[in-house]
Design a protein around this motif. Structure first.
Motif, PDB file in Angstrom:
ATOM      1  N   ALA A   1       0.762  -1.116  -0.179  1.00 15.85           N
ATOM      2  CA  ALA A   1      -0.126  -0.037   0.063  1.00 15.85           C
ATOM      3  C   ALA A   1       0.843   1.093  -0.164  1.00 15.85           C
ATOM      4  O   ALA A   1       0.402   2.401  -0.610  1.00 15.85           O
ATOM      5  N   GLN A   2       2.083   1.305   0.776  1.00 14.69           N
ATOM      6  CA  GLN A   2       2.953   2.287   0.768  1.00 14.69           C
ATOM      7  C   GLN A   2       3.526   2.553  -0.714  1.00 14.69           C
ATOM      8  O   GLN A   2       3.422   3.764  -1.337  1.00 14.69           O
ATOM      9  N   VAL A   3       3.901   1.439  -1.301  1.00 15.63           N
ATOM     10  CA  VAL A   3       4.280   1.932  -2.508  1.00 15.63           C
ATOM     11  C   VAL A   3       3.418   2.667  -3.799  1.00 15.63           C
ATOM     12  O   VAL A   3       3.727   3.155  -4.423  1.00 15.63           O
ATOM     13  N   LEU A   4       2.009   1.822  -3.618  1.00 15.16           N
ATOM     14  CA  LEU A   4       1.063   2.206  -4.538  1.00 15.16           C
ATOM     15  C   LEU A   4       0.710   3.909  -4.066  1.00 15.16           C
ATOM     16  O   LEU A   4       0.572   4.559  -5.092  1.00 15.16           O
ATOM     17  N   GLY A   5       0.655   4.109  -2.912  1.00 15.02           N
ATOM     18  CA  GLY A   5       0.522   5.435  -2.449  1.00 15.02           C
ATOM     19  C   GLY A   5       1.582   6.295  -2.946  1.00 15.02           C
ATOM     20  O   GLY A   5       1.345   7.420  -3.474  1.00 15.02           O
ATOM     21  N   GLY A   6       2.948   5.904  -3.082  1.00 12.03           N
ATOM     22  CA  GLY A   6       4.002   6.628  -3.512  1.00 12.03           C
ATOM     23  C   GLY A   6       3.672   6.903  -5.059  1.00 12.03           C
ATOM     24  O   GLY A   6       4.174   8.089  -5.529  1.00 12.03           O
ATOM     25  N   LEU A   7       3.098   5.889  -5.877  1.00 16.06           N
ATOM     26  CA  LEU A   7       3.036   5.984  -7.145  1.00 16.06           C
ATOM     27  C   LEU A   7       1.756   7.226  -7.483  1.00 16.06           C
ATOM     28  O   LEU A   7       2.086   8.104  -8.237  1.00 16.06           O
ATOM     29  N   ILE A   8       0.784   7.343  -6.481  1.00 14.94           N
ATOM     30  CA  ILE A   8      -0.211   8.193  -6.628  1.00 14.94           C
ATOM     31  C   ILE A   8       0.121   9.525  -6.459  1.00 14.94           C
ATOM     32  O   ILE A   8      -0.119  10.562  -7.032  1.00 14.94           O
ATOM     33  N   ALA A   9       1.197   9.558  -5.366  1.00 15.49           N
ATOM     34  CA  ALA A   9       1.655  10.870  -5.120  1.00 15.49           C
ATOM     35  C   ALA A   9       2.349  11.501  -6.643  1.00 15.49           C
ATOM     36  O   ALA A   9       2.296  13.013  -6.572  1.00 15.49           O
TER      37      ALA A   9
END
Lengths: 95, 481
Positions: free
Chosen positions: B369-377
């Motif tokens: 989830a953190q990595v996907l969040g990083g992508l969304i940022a």
């Protein structure tokens, strides 16, 4: 209260007991006598007495959720009549 | 004649304890046959069952989750019948004094209304083993690993009126037990099994019709199909002049076939009586207080928060709050990505699609989830276009980088937001396609919108998808007048 032979035979079937006709008659008489005793007990006034689920005046102890029983399949299957691939084998069951 | 369907459910929920309800053998799924069946599970003489405290705690939490009374004195009883996968000759269960009393659950219907389903009670019991009917020289194989696994059986009142309502109830219960962490929710492994009681009656009639029970459905889809099929069968029977026979039925989801298993006349007399090996379980107020304090946010509350605080639509909030694992994942994505709507779209869209294609669930998702969040940022700050973001996601899924930033750097995927650079490409494309420019200028205002798509496509192609689409559109508008 009379427990007739037909009822005895069906209870015996449910409990997988094989009773001869004579034994069914005998059991019918004996159990009916016990029912008489129970009828007598039921005439006692129990108003205000909390029903009892267990004769011991104690509470169930609880066990913590930790695995302490490890695999003992070999010992536990040592006296099974038939075993294959770790399974107990029983006469074929048809659903 | 118009018919009304009446449905009641009995749901077996397998509790996520480490050990069995009455023994300290493991409940882990998938072990080699009979390696997790100890002397108590086998019903050997001289053994004494002892109740697992965690099973009691989980049952109480379920009670809180379905707005039910907890019976502070509850009693285990023996339900007597003979079957090879039940070596004791009885199932230890609860009847007269179950741990969870009457409760209720609200379900949201498709038309937006809320429907209340009353819960009659929920009781603790042990599961049976498994019979394997493959050919063992004309014999049946028995695996007792599952014997003694704790179950809580939730019994509803006949309060559902369609297969859809029954499925809505089942999904809600699934959401509750997974949120509470008392069940892993793995339907394919039998962690939740449904028995459906179905009857029909002429619309307006208040008395209930004769019901049948279809047992052991282990997916929402099978449950819906089995109910609809049974309703259809009952209506046809009655309209053809037959009576409905009260019976137990089996439904095979793979073949979509149902058949009768046994009628009521053959039904067992279970001769219940209180189990003399187990004393009454007394639940102290202090235990209730402690467990109440441990209650997590329930799906309903979470859904409302997703709508009110994160601005999600009702539909998105419903899907994202339905399973604890998904809801937790989503919330982490929002935290590290900084955009709830984008996070919702990605979790329900690209992520769900890719998980599905690879037959994975969110619990074993290779992209955290953190990595996907990083992508969304990086989408949010315009480093990536939506299209390129999908490439980055694909790379992350394949393990080609630990974070979105690393993948962007490695592959040179940074979106071009430099006006000069984009303008050069726009000019190039317009110069290369004079005929289309002429057509565009000659066209009505109404048709231009569609035509501009051609230029955008060419520009994105020329920039290898890296040009910021918003800026491309703006520049095109300026240049084409």
């Amino acid at each position: 209260m009379v427990i007739d032979p037909t009822t005895i035979a069906s209870i015996a079937h449910l409990a997988r007991l094989s009773l001869s006709d004579d034994e069914v008659q005998l059991a019918s008489g004996k159990i009916s006598a016990i029912m008489g005793l129970i009828d007598e007990m039921q005439s006692v006034d129990t108003n205000g007495v909390e029903p009892l689920a267990h004769p011991l005046d104690a509470v169930q102890r609880l066990r913590s959720d930790e695995i302490t029983e490890i695999n003992q399949r070999e010992e536990l299957q040592a006296n099974a009549p038939a075993v294959e691939k770790g399974l107990f084998l029983v006469p074929r069951v048809i659903e | 004649m118009e018919w009304e369907t009446v449905i009641g459910l009995e749901v077996h929920v397998q509790l996520a304890t480490k050990t069995k309800i009455f023994s300290a053998a493991s409940t882990a799924f998938g072990a080699e046959a009979n390696t997790q069946a100890c002397a108590i599970d086998l019903g050997l003489p001289g053994t004494l069952p002892v109740v697992n405290e965690e099973a009691i705690n989980m049952a109480i939490k379920l009670g809180f989750g379905i707005n039910a009374e907890i019976n502070k004195i509850n009693v285990f009883e023996r339900k007597n019948y003979f079957y090879p996968d039940l070596p004791k000759g009885y199932q230890t269960t609860q009847l007269a004094k179950p741990i969870v009393g009457a409760g209720h659950m609200d379900i949201a219907l498709e038309d937006g209304t809320v429907h209340t389903v009353r819960i009659h009670h929920a009781h603790l019991e042990e599961d049976a083993g498994k019979s394997l009917h493959e050919d063992f020289h004309g014999m049946t194989g028995i695996d007792l690993n599952r014997a003694g696994t704790p179950l809580i059986e939730v019994v509803t009142e006949p309060d559902m009126r369609s297969a859809k309502q029954a499925v809505a109830f089942a999904r809600k219960l699934h959401a509750i037990v997974t949120t509470l962490g008392i069940c892993d929710g793995e339907m394919s492994q039998g962690s939740m099994r449904f028995d459906v009681n179905v009857s029909v009656r002429p619309k307006g009639q208040t008395t209930l019709g004769t019901r049948t029970e279809t047992k052991n459905l282990n997916s929402f889809r099978f449950m819906e199909r089995a109910i609809n099929k049974e309703v259809q069968r009952q209506i046809e029977q009655i309209e053809d002049g037959f009576e409905i026979v009260q019976e137990t039925r089996l439904y095979n989801g793979d073949t979509d076939e149902a058949r009768s298993m046994r009628t009521k006349e053959e039904a067992n007399d279970y001769r219940y009586f209180p189990c003399p090996d187990l004393l009454p379980v007394i639940i102290e107020e202090s235990r209730l207080e402690k467990l109440r304090a441990e209650m997590p946010e329930m799906p309903e509350v979470r859904k409302a928060r997703f709508i009110n605080e994160l601005g999600l639509s009702d539909y998105d909030a419903e899907i994202l709050s339905a399973e604890a694992a998904t809801a937790n994942y989503f919330e982490t994505v929002v935290q590290s990505g900084g955009d709830a709507k984008l996070a919702a779209n990605w979790v329900m869209g690209e992520l769900a699609k890719t998980l599905n294609q690879n037959d994975l669930t969110i619990k074993n998702c290779p992209v955290s989830a953190q990595v996907l969040g990083g992508l969304i940022a990086r989408i949010k700050d315009n480093t990536l276009s939506g299209k390129i973001a999908k490439q980055v996601f694909e790379a992350l899924w394949q393990g080609e980088g630990a974070t979105a930033d690393e993948v962007i750097e490695k592959k040179g995927l940074k979106q071009v937001t430099d006006t000069g650079a984009i303008e050069a490409i726009v000019d190039e494309v317009l110069a290369a396609n004079p005929a289309q420019v002429e057509q565009y200028l000659a066209a009505d205002e109404a048709k231009r919108g569609k035509m501009v798509g051609f230029f955008v496509g060419q520009i994105m192609k020329a920039s290898k998808g890296k040009a910021n689409p918003g800026m491309v559109n703006q520049l095109l508008k300026q240049k084409l007048g």
